[in-house]
Design a protein around this motif. Structure first.
Motif, PDB file in Angstrom:
ATOM      1  N   THR A 226       0.767  -1.201  -0.103  1.00 45.12           N
ATOM      2  CA  THR A 226      -0.057  -0.131   0.189  1.00 45.12           C
ATOM      3  C   THR A 226       0.819   1.289  -0.082  1.00 45.12           C
ATOM      4  O   THR A 226       0.561   2.353  -0.666  1.00 45.12           O
ATOM      5  CB  THR A 226      -0.828  -0.053   0.974  1.00 45.12           C
ATOM      6  N   PHE A 227       1.835   1.364   1.004  1.00 42.20           N
ATOM      7  CA  PHE A 227       2.877   2.515   0.785  1.00 42.20           C
ATOM      8  C   PHE A 227       3.371   2.652  -0.557  1.00 42.20           C
ATOM      9  O   PHE A 227       3.716   3.657  -0.886  1.00 42.20           O
ATOM     10  CB  PHE A 227       3.750   2.347   1.985  1.00 42.20           C
ATOM     11  N   GLU A 232       3.881   5.727  -5.393  1.00 47.59           N
ATOM     12  CA  GLU A 232       3.711   5.995  -7.063  1.00 47.59           C
ATOM     13  C   GLU A 232       2.810   6.835  -7.208  1.00 47.59           C
ATOM     14  O   GLU A 232       3.138   7.498  -8.486  1.00 47.59           O
ATOM     15  CB  GLU A 232       3.585   4.308  -7.401  1.00 47.59           C
ATOM     16  N   ARG A 233       1.510   6.655  -6.735  1.00 44.85           N
ATOM     17  CA  ARG A 233       0.706   7.657  -7.057  1.00 44.85           C
ATOM     18  C   ARG A 233       1.097   9.082  -6.772  1.00 44.85           C
ATOM     19  O   ARG A 233       0.841   9.953  -7.581  1.00 44.85           O
ATOM     20  CB  ARG A 233      -0.767   7.319  -6.557  1.00 44.85           C
ATOM     21  N   THR A 236       3.350  10.221  -9.642  1.00 47.31           N
ATOM     22  CA  THR A 236       2.570  10.538 -10.746  1.00 47.31           C
ATOM     23  C   THR A 236       1.839  11.706 -10.938  1.00 47.31           C
ATOM     24  O   THR A 236       2.110  12.704 -11.622  1.00 47.31           O
ATOM     25  CB  THR A 236       1.544   9.327 -11.041  1.00 47.31           C
ATOM     26  N   ILE A 237       1.271  12.042  -9.487  1.00 51.62           N
ATOM     27  CA  ILE A 237       0.446  13.498  -9.504  1.00 51.62           C
ATOM     28  C   ILE A 237       1.181  14.489  -9.530  1.00 51.62           C
ATOM     29  O   ILE A 237       1.001  15.414 -10.165  1.00 51.62           O
ATOM     30  CB  ILE A 237      -0.284  13.289  -8.048  1.00 51.62           C
ATOM     31  N   THR A 238       2.603  14.420  -8.804  1.00 50.03           N
ATOM     32  CA  THR A 238       3.318  15.491  -8.725  1.00 50.03           C
ATOM     33  C   THR A 238       3.830  15.700 -10.211  1.00 50.03           C
ATOM     34  O   THR A 238       4.199  17.025 -10.708  1.00 50.03           O
ATOM     35  CB  THR A 238       4.478  15.540  -8.057  1.00 50.03           C
ATOM     36  N   GLY A 239       4.040  14.722 -11.217  1.00 51.02           N
ATOM     37  CA  GLY A 239       4.360  14.815 -12.464  1.00 51.02           C
ATOM     38  C   GLY A 239       3.611  15.646 -13.379  1.00 51.02           C
ATOM     39  O   GLY A 239       3.731  16.282 -14.309  1.00 51.02           O
ATOM     40  N   TRP A 260      -7.905  11.403 -14.527  1.00 52.97           N
ATOM     41  CA  TRP A 260      -9.161  11.361 -13.547  1.00 52.97           C
ATOM     42  C   TRP A 260      -8.994  10.222 -12.629  1.00 52.97           C
ATOM     43  O   TRP A 260      -9.085  10.261 -11.410  1.00 52.97           O
ATOM     44  CB  TRP A 260     -10.395  11.013 -14.195  1.00 52.97           C
ATOM     45  N   GLN A 261      -8.548   8.849 -13.319  1.00 55.71           N
ATOM     46  CA  GLN A 261      -8.360   7.669 -12.233  1.00 55.71           C
ATOM     47  C   GLN A 261      -7.190   7.767 -11.271  1.00 55.71           C
ATOM     48  O   GLN A 261      -7.319   7.221 -10.373  1.00 55.71           O
ATOM     49  CB  GLN A 261      -8.507   6.594 -13.200  1.00 55.71           C
TER      50      GLN A 261
END
Length: 367
Positions: A226-227, A232-233, A236-239, A260-261
């Protein structure tokens, strides 16, 4: 009960002699341990990887004696067992041990690879994944990366080797062990080691302990996964906000779905979501890159839109995106995406105008 307690009396004098020698030279070996810890920790200075901590230890005299007492049974009945480590000062490569504790699983590999790239002070002589409960066996246990490192022309090692044997030319080459593991695996292994392997009374052991250790190892693996997914998320979001990188990616239908996902995985994704229509809505406002879209999809604004419209059914992403654009742009969104006012039928314009009035009322009530 350790190997020393079960050792054949005929082998005890040899093990005792090795143990006394180890006890004599151990202070010099302690200096090697300290130097190795400092050198290993310095590898990460100025890099993107910052381990939680780097520790080191010299094997205790008691532990040395116990390991030096390990034997292999003889193939002939009544014959003397064979010592696994007949010359433990030379045979044991874990007299000096360094531990690198990281936060996330992927950092274990990063740290190990950084160590293996060092060519000036060390070279790597062994690298293996130690997993008590291996994946192949379908069981659970702590996972740890074990590297065997060899020092190259180390002055502190030379000083130790002179203490061991003043007559031998000291080369400054010495094998030691480096373990790399996550903080969760480290905590689990320390507790398990204390309770399972250091139990003073084996008669007090219960199968319940093994069962619970397996259960906690399984939970540990789930938590670490989970961590890792969260990390990874986050990356991705900061990217998405990087205008020179991912932020410049064009808003194709598949790209919009991916954004969105990633940002809003909790929003229902229905089979009829029309991502091509979503791309058309965004293009109508000149929004064509990832960095144009992500500021619109902030949780606070979405919560306000939900409250303002009081949806009877949870909208899919395409409909919610339409609402977000209406919330952000107001009347221009209606004019850019609805039927002309002069059209014979204006169901979309009517719907947008009704929703816009609801939004305006909500804004007045919640300035």
């Amino acid at each position: 009960m350790g190997a020393w307690d079960d050792l054949d009396d005929r082998l005890r004098p040899a093990v005792e002699a090795h143990t006394r020698e180890f006890e004599r030279v151990r202070p010099a070996l302690d200096r090697v341990t300290s130097a190795m810890r400092e050198s290993i920790a310095a590898i990460f200075d100025g890099t993107d990887l910052s381990p939680l901590f780097v520790t080191a230890r010299t094997k205790t005299v008691e532990s040395f004696r116990d390991k030096a007492s390990r034997t292999l049974p003889s193939s002939e009945p009544g014959a003397l067992p064979t010592l696994v480590f007949p010359d433990p000062m030379r045979n044991l490569i874990d007299l000096v041990g360094v531990r690198i504790i990281t936060t996330l699983p992927h950092e274990v590999d990063l740290a190990a690879n950084m160590l293996k790239r060092q060519r000036r002070e060390f070279d790597c002589r062994g690298d293996r994944e130690k997993d008590i409960g291996s994946i192949e066996s379908g069981t659970y246990g702590y996972s740890s990366r074990h590297l065997i490192m060899r020092t190259i022309h180390s002055d502190v090692v030379r000083a130790f080797q002179q203490v061991v044997d003043p007559e031998t030319k000291a080369a400054g080459s010495y094998l030691f062990e480096v373990q790399v593991r996550t903080v969760l695996a480290h905590a689990w292994s320390e507790i398990e080691h204390d309770l399972r392997f250091k139990a003073s009374n084996p008669k007090a052991w219960s199968p319940y302990f093994d069962r619970q250790f397996t259960a906690t190892a399984a939970m540990l693996e789930t938590v670490e996964s989970t961590f890792a997914e969260l990390h990874e998320r986050y990356e991705t979001i900061t990217g998405f906000w990087d205008e020179d990188g991912e932020g410049s990616a064009p808003l194709t239908p598949n790209r919009i779905r991916h954004i969105w996902q990633t940002l809003l995985p909790h929003v229902d994704r229905k089979s009829g979501d029309d991502w091509a229509w979503a791309a058309e809505l965004l293009a109508a406002h000149g929004l064509r890159t990832t960095l144009d879209l992500v500021p619109l999809l902030q949780a606070g604004a979405i919560t306000s839109v939900r409250k303002a419209l009081d949806h009877r059914y949870s909208p899919g992403p395409d409909r919610l995106l339409d609402d977000m654009l209406l919330w952000h742009y107001g009347h221009p969104h209606i004019e850019l995406t609805a039927e002309p006012e002069s059209a014979e039928s204006t169901p979309r314009r009517d719907s947008l105008q009704r929703r816009h009035r609801q939004m305006e009322i909500y804004r007045q009530q919640h300035p």
